[in-house]
Enzyme design. Structure first.
Site, PDB file in Angstrom:
ATOM      1  N   PRO A  77       0.956  -1.199  -0.087  1.00  0.00           N
ATOM      2  CA  PRO A  77      -0.085  -0.051  -0.160  1.00  0.00           C
ATOM      3  C   PRO A  77       0.884   1.230   0.072  1.00  0.00           C
ATOM      4  O   PRO A  77       1.842   1.591   0.885  1.00  0.00           O
ATOM      5  CB  PRO A  77      -0.586  -0.197   1.218  1.00  0.00           C
ATOM      6  N   SER A 106      -4.207   1.552  -0.281  1.00  0.00           N
ATOM      7  CA  SER A 106      -4.117   2.187   0.945  1.00  0.00           C
ATOM      8  C   SER A 106      -5.245   2.871   1.416  1.00  0.00           C
ATOM      9  O   SER A 106      -6.078   3.339   0.536  1.00  0.00           O
ATOM     10  CB  SER A 106      -2.861   3.440   0.538  1.00  0.00           C
ATOM     11  N   LEU A 128      -5.581  -1.023   6.156  1.00  0.00           N
ATOM     12  CA  LEU A 128      -6.209  -0.078   7.018  1.00  0.00           C
ATOM     13  C   LEU A 128      -5.617   0.781   8.348  1.00  0.00           C
ATOM     14  O   LEU A 128      -4.589   0.158   8.931  1.00  0.00           O
ATOM     15  CB  LEU A 128      -7.388  -1.152   7.862  1.00  0.00           C
ATOM     16  N   TYR A 129      -5.945   1.913   8.276  1.00  0.00           N
ATOM     17  CA  TYR A 129      -5.383   2.659   9.475  1.00  0.00           C
ATOM     18  C   TYR A 129      -6.497   2.916  10.234  1.00  0.00           C
ATOM     19  O   TYR A 129      -7.806   3.155   9.756  1.00  0.00           O
ATOM     20  CB  TYR A 129      -5.046   4.033   9.104  1.00  0.00           C
ATOM     21  N   THR A 155      -2.082  -1.503   9.423  1.00  0.00           N
ATOM     22  CA  THR A 155      -0.999  -1.040   9.998  1.00  0.00           C
ATOM     23  C   THR A 155      -0.650  -0.777  11.357  1.00  0.00           C
ATOM     24  O   THR A 155      -1.899  -0.034  12.214  1.00  0.00           O
ATOM     25  CB  THR A 155      -0.676   0.257   9.005  1.00  0.00           C
ATOM     26  N   ARG A 164       9.296  13.226   9.073  1.00  0.00           N
ATOM     27  CA  ARG A 164       9.964  13.268   7.615  1.00  0.00           C
ATOM     28  C   ARG A 164      10.393  14.733   7.460  1.00  0.00           C
ATOM     29  O   ARG A 164       9.393  15.375   7.056  1.00  0.00           O
ATOM     30  CB  ARG A 164       8.965  12.706   6.657  1.00  0.00           C
ATOM     31  N   LYS A 230       0.444  -5.484   9.859  1.00  0.00           N
ATOM     32  CA  LYS A 230       2.008  -4.900   8.985  1.00  0.00           C
ATOM     33  C   LYS A 230       2.405  -4.005   9.815  1.00  0.00           C
ATOM     34  O   LYS A 230       2.091  -2.941  10.166  1.00  0.00           O
ATOM     35  CB  LYS A 230       1.299  -4.309   7.790  1.00  0.00           C
ATOM     36  N   HIS A 254       7.697   0.609   7.472  1.00  0.00           N
ATOM     37  CA  HIS A 254       7.009   1.483   6.708  1.00  0.00           C
ATOM     38  C   HIS A 254       7.830   2.459   5.815  1.00  0.00           C
ATOM     39  O   HIS A 254       7.663   3.466   5.910  1.00  0.00           O
ATOM     40  CB  HIS A 254       6.360   2.614   8.053  1.00  0.00           C
ATOM     41  N   ASP A 285       8.400  -6.446   3.412  1.00  0.00           N
ATOM     42  CA  ASP A 285       8.135  -5.176   2.495  1.00  0.00           C
ATOM     43  C   ASP A 285       9.340  -4.304   3.000  1.00  0.00           C
ATOM     44  O   ASP A 285       9.766  -4.230   4.111  1.00  0.00           O
ATOM     45  CB  ASP A 285       6.833  -4.499   2.396  1.00  0.00           C
ATOM     46  N   ARG A 289      14.363  -4.117  -4.688  1.00  0.00           N
ATOM     47  CA  ARG A 289      14.659  -3.566  -5.895  1.00  0.00           C
ATOM     48  C   ARG A 289      15.153  -4.465  -7.082  1.00  0.00           C
ATOM     49  O   ARG A 289      14.986  -4.086  -8.346  1.00  0.00           O
ATOM     50  CB  ARG A 289      15.830  -2.502  -5.780  1.00  0.00           C
TER      51      ARG A 289
END
Length: 367
Positions: A77, A106, A128-129, A155, A164, A230, A254, A285, A289
């Site tokens: 997501p 997402s 789901l949040y 999540t 961030r 997750k 995440h 996850d 790559r």
């Protein structure tokens, strides 16, 4: 220029996207140590290939929660994909379906569960949040169920949003022509511009910080869909997830966007696999790559992997065709890695096919 690997799409996306959007997709939390480590850790795991095995036929297919997929590579997501391309999640859904794999939508998508379902057939999961208003959670889960989604990826690593710094500098906000479609009509659809990251302010206002293991059990009372937890990074939490009735766990940090200085997901994977004792599947996850990365994760016990950033970057570069190409490249690289390692099917990939830094002191110093 012909694209020959997944990483090249990031360069193109950086040129094409507005800085605020590219930075939102690309950046990690604080010093971004874990962001680098998610990639670097893969390079410390080496192969122990087996030779003189008939690899005329390679089968990359597997099952995930009982659903057959063409390969153990699925779509994670990622939020707000219409910032990358006008077709956003709809293009991603079509690409996943064409590749015969699973897409996870997402909660914070710019397309609704119903719109994604209308793109046609395909196995899809809903991320789901849990927001403070549990009636909204029930509505979202029921809508995902009605739209034919097959699992909930809960999540659990985001009681607050990680720091961030690029988003803070850019005063990140969702472009005015877009909304969080799943929340439209629920007064939760807009992310406003603030003196900080608009998303951080949004999360602070909406996400339920009290979320705990009891809620994982509560979710099972409102839906029959299997629940994947997750955001698991430790053996302790993996065991608790199994006890709480999770159908599987996703080892995830995440995308290195929450707590910096947690280990890479590939370094956390094996302790989680050991802790669940084969009772539920474990997925990974973060940092995938290359097809070689996928093989390494499976050798360490993962049942499959999810990719995030490669999807939004290829979407930005070339829409649905870009996402299709990323999935095809990873499939082809993975198939080649299997052949060169002497594995003809997923079940033939074993721990003995790799050496990791923590295995053996004599080997470790060379890694």
């Amino acid at each position: 220029m012909e694209i020959t690997n997944v990483m090249e799409y990031e360069t193109i996306a950086k040129e094409k996207l507005p800085k605020m959007v590219y930075d939102y997709y690309a950046s990690g939390a604080e010093d971004q140590w874990t962001l680098q480590e998610n990639r670097n850790a893969f390079s410390r795991i080496v192969f122990r290939p087996r030779i003189l095995i008939d690899v005329s036929n390679i089968d990359t297919t597997t099952t995930v929660l009982g659903f057959k997929v063409s390969m153990p590579i699925m779509i994670a997501p990622t939020a707000m994909q219409k910032m990358a391309h006008p077709e956003g999640e709809l293009a991603t859904a079509r690409a996943a379906s064409a590749a015969g794999t699973i897409m996870t939508l997402s909660s914070w998508a710019t397309s609704s569960v119903e719109e994604v379902a209308s793109t046609g057939p395909g196995v899809r999961f809903f991320q789901l949040y849990v927001v403070k208003d549990r009636n909204i959670v029930i509505q979202l889960v029921k809508r995902a169920e009605r739209a034919g989604f097959k699992a909930i990826a809960l999540t659990v690593d985001t009681p607050r949003l990680g720091r961030r710094e690029a988003d803070i500098k850019n005063r990140f906000t969702l472009p005015s022509n877009l909304t969080l479609k799943n929340f439209e009509g629920l007064d939760l659809g807009k992310i406003d511009r603030t003196n900080d990251s608009g998303l951080a302010s949004y999360v602070a206002g909406q996400i339920d910080r009290s979320l705990n293991w009891k809620d994982v059990k509560w979710l099972q009372t409102i839906t029959r869909l299997p629940i994947l937890v997750k955001g698991v990074l430790t053996a302790e939490d993996a065991s608790l997830a199994v006890q709480a009735g999770a159908a599987g766990v996703i080892v995830s940090n995440h995308g290195a966007r929450q707590l910096d200085y947690v280990p890479s997901t590939i370094m956390s994977l094996e302790e989680v696999v050991k802790a669940v004792q084969g009772k539920v599947p474990v997925f990974l996850d973060g940092g995938i790559r290359r097809g070689t990365d996928v093989f390494k994760a499976l050798a360490l016990g993962a049942s499959g992997v999810f990719i995030g950033r490669p999807v939004v970057f290829s979407l930005a570069a070339d829409g649905e065709a870009g996402v299709r190409k990323v999935l095809q490249m990873l499939h082809d690289e993975f198939e080649l890695t299997m052949a060169l390692s002497g594995c003809r099917s997923i079940k033939e990939i074993t721990r003995a096919h790799i050496a990791a830094p923590w295995d053996n002191p004599r080997v470790a110093h060379r890694l």
